[in-house]
Design an enzyme around this catalytic site. Structure first.
Site, PDB file in Angstrom:
ATOM      1  N   GLU A   1       0.768  -1.553  -0.825  1.00 21.00           N
ATOM      2  CA  GLU A   1      -0.118  -0.009  -0.506  1.00 21.00           C
ATOM      3  C   GLU A   1       0.750   1.524   0.037  1.00 21.00           C
ATOM      4  O   GLU A   1       0.259   2.444   0.166  1.00 21.00           O
ATOM      5  CB  GLU A   1      -1.010   0.466   1.054  1.00 21.00           C
TER       6      GLU A   1
ATOM      7  N   ASP B   1      -0.378  -1.032 -10.853  1.00 21.30           N
ATOM      8  CA  ASP B   1      -0.799  -2.642 -10.101  1.00 21.30           C
ATOM      9  C   ASP B   1      -0.231  -3.154 -11.792  1.00 21.30           C
ATOM     10  O   ASP B   1      -1.140  -2.764 -12.586  1.00 21.30           O
ATOM     11  CB  ASP B   1      -2.345  -2.243  -9.685  1.00 21.30           C
TER      12      ASP B   1
END
Length: 495
Positions: A183, A322
């Site tokens: 994160e 991502d």
């Protein structure tokens, strides 16, 4: 040769929530196989193709240990091969109703099968090692089960990181010197733990550096470097509200032909109902790829030129995403990626890895970042907000229990290794994310509390000296702990 206008680093982070459940992989495998087929296969094929042309330092890639385990697991490899065959059969079954789409999907599935059979039958690690050894990739590591680092005690944080880095070393042949912190989460002082673990560079989100992302920055009084995502560049591709994948000519991710599971439509318009969307047209999509790749290259070049003019020295821009965006969420993403990596050098931009940026001297003055993440608000609210107060309390309890049950000794204890594994699984950041974002929240709580219950039960049995009962319980979990066979709970101990 003229001096480059600046340096561009592309960083991709490959991560899916831990799918093993009650000792078996199959829960959620469709999610894994879709990302594998549509993102991991084509993205690494792009890297391999460019590497074969002699190109080096193409991108920096992180694969979290939990995903690496799945991409190497024999059960998942067999299942993936079956899934690819099923994809081709679904295309055949749709031929009578959607002939153009069926032909397109048949060719795509056939290509994926060839790639998989040629390069992936022994897992991802041999392929990643070849590309790394060839100098095409820089691989990043990370903590074992993707925990939110700031909420871990120093002891548990160090244990999770060491377990993850050791796993990467076993699979890739070298311990990574850089990590994608789960994160992009940071708390002051974490850099000292990174330095102790041999980590020399990690990623934060741009606001953690107050938007000054033109250089890598030493953190505090360490030599650990923080690289910041350049949001002005990154958000050109994908942001909370916009980006290229939403273009009208790209394949629509959310619209399905339900009998076959194939996706027959293009985006058409943001407010167009699924039944009114126009058919997907590969030629229109290819034109959009060329247009958006050229736009991105211009954005990067202009950004670097402006940074150089402002500072008087060569600058860096880091775009980080991502991996699943490229192919899974955005069907045309791998083609766009290849076009960008080919065109940037032609436009006078040096493409390299985070390691390459350091070697080029793109390092600035030390910084002291604030608590941060790349989540909503760029703070910790996704993982510490009122919706997940029960999970925060659970994490504290699990860590106390795991530390209390640790018992360093001369030899490894498989039961305590199993307890430590379950603790790491309970601490995954995915569970809080899924609850806060209301994405399979019930499943996330079931997983978090289920792993925590195993930790507490096993700790009670061991404290009571009931090792036979504890072994029986662990055997009933069908070997979840075998995924990290190197995990050594003796390293998890209060300091």
């Amino acid at each position: 040769m003229t001096e480059p206008v600046g340096t561009f680093c592309l960083v991709l982070h490959s991560h899916l929530p831990w799918l093993a459940h009650h000792g078996r992989w199959p829960v959620g495998e469709e999610w894994l196989y879709q990302s594998w087929a549509h993102a991991y296969l084509p993205v690494l094929d792009v890297v391999a193709r460019l590497s074969a042309e002699g190109r080096r330092d193409l991108l920096t890639l992180g694969v979290t240990p939990v995903l690496a385990a799945q991409l190497d697991d024999p059960h998942c490899l067999r299942g993936m091969h079956d899934w690819l065959g099923g994809w081709q059969l679904r295309a055949h079954e749709a031929a009578a109703r959607l002939p153009a789409l069926a032909a397109y999907e048949h060719r795509a599935a056939a290509t994926a099968l060839v790639r998989f059979e040629r390069h992936w039958r022994h897992g991802a690690s041999p392929l990643l090692r070849r590309l790394t050894d060839a100098g095409a990739l820089e691989m990043l590591g990370g903590p074992a089960t993707h925990p939110f680092g700031p909420l871990l005690t120093p002891e548990v944080r160090a244990f999770a990181l060491d377990t993850g880095l050791t796993d990467a070393a076993i699979r890739l042949g070298a311990r990574p010197a850089g990590i994608w912190a789960p994160e992009c989460a940071y708390a002051p002082g974490m850099e000292a733990g990174y330095a102790a673990a041999g980590v020399r560079r990690f990623l934060v989100d741009g606001p953690a550096l107050r938007g000054d992302t033109a250089l890598a920055r030493p953190v505090g009084d360490t030599d650990v470097l923080a690289f910041g995502r350049d949001l002005d560049v990154t958000y050109r591709v994908w942001s909370p509200r916009s980006g290229y994948p939403g273009g009208r000519d790209y394949r629509d991710f959310h619209t399905y032909d339900h009998p076959s599971g194939l996706k027959p439509a293009r985006v058409t318009g943001r407010r167009v109902a699924p039944e009114d969307k126009r058919p997907y047209d590969p030629e229109r999509a290819a034109a959009a790829v060329a247009r958006d790749a050229a736009d991105f290259v211009a954005v990067v070049r202009d950004r670097l030129a402006a940074l150089r003019e402002r500072s008087g020295r060569p600058a860096l821009t880091v775009a980080a995403f991502d991996t699943e965006l490229f192919g899974h969420w955005w069907h045309e993403g791998p083609a766009w990626l290849e076009a960008v990596l080919r065109t940037l050098p032609e436009a006078g931009v040096r493409v390299t890895t985070l390691r390459g940026a350091v070697e080029a001297g793109l390092v600035g003055a030390p910084v002291a970042p604030p608590p941060s993440s790349w989540g909503s608000g760029k703070d910790w609210r996704v993982w510490t907000g009122p919706q997940v107060a029960d999970l925060v309390a659970l994490h504290e309890r699990v860590q106390r229990c795991a530390l209390g049950a640790s018992a360093p000794g001369p030899t490894r204890d498989p039961l305590r290794d199993a307890l430590a594994t379950e603790a790491l699984l309970a601490l995954s950041s995915d569970w809080a994310f899924m609850v806060t974002k209301d994405s399979a929240a019930g499943y996330a709580r079931e997983r978090a509390f289920g792993h925590a219950a195993r930790v507490e039960e096993l700790a009670r049995l061991l404290a009571a000296g009931r090792r036979r009962a504890a072994a029986h319980r662990v055997a009933g979990w069908n070997g979840d702990d075998a995924v990290f066979g190197h995990l050594d709970a003796r390293l998890l101990a209060p300091r």
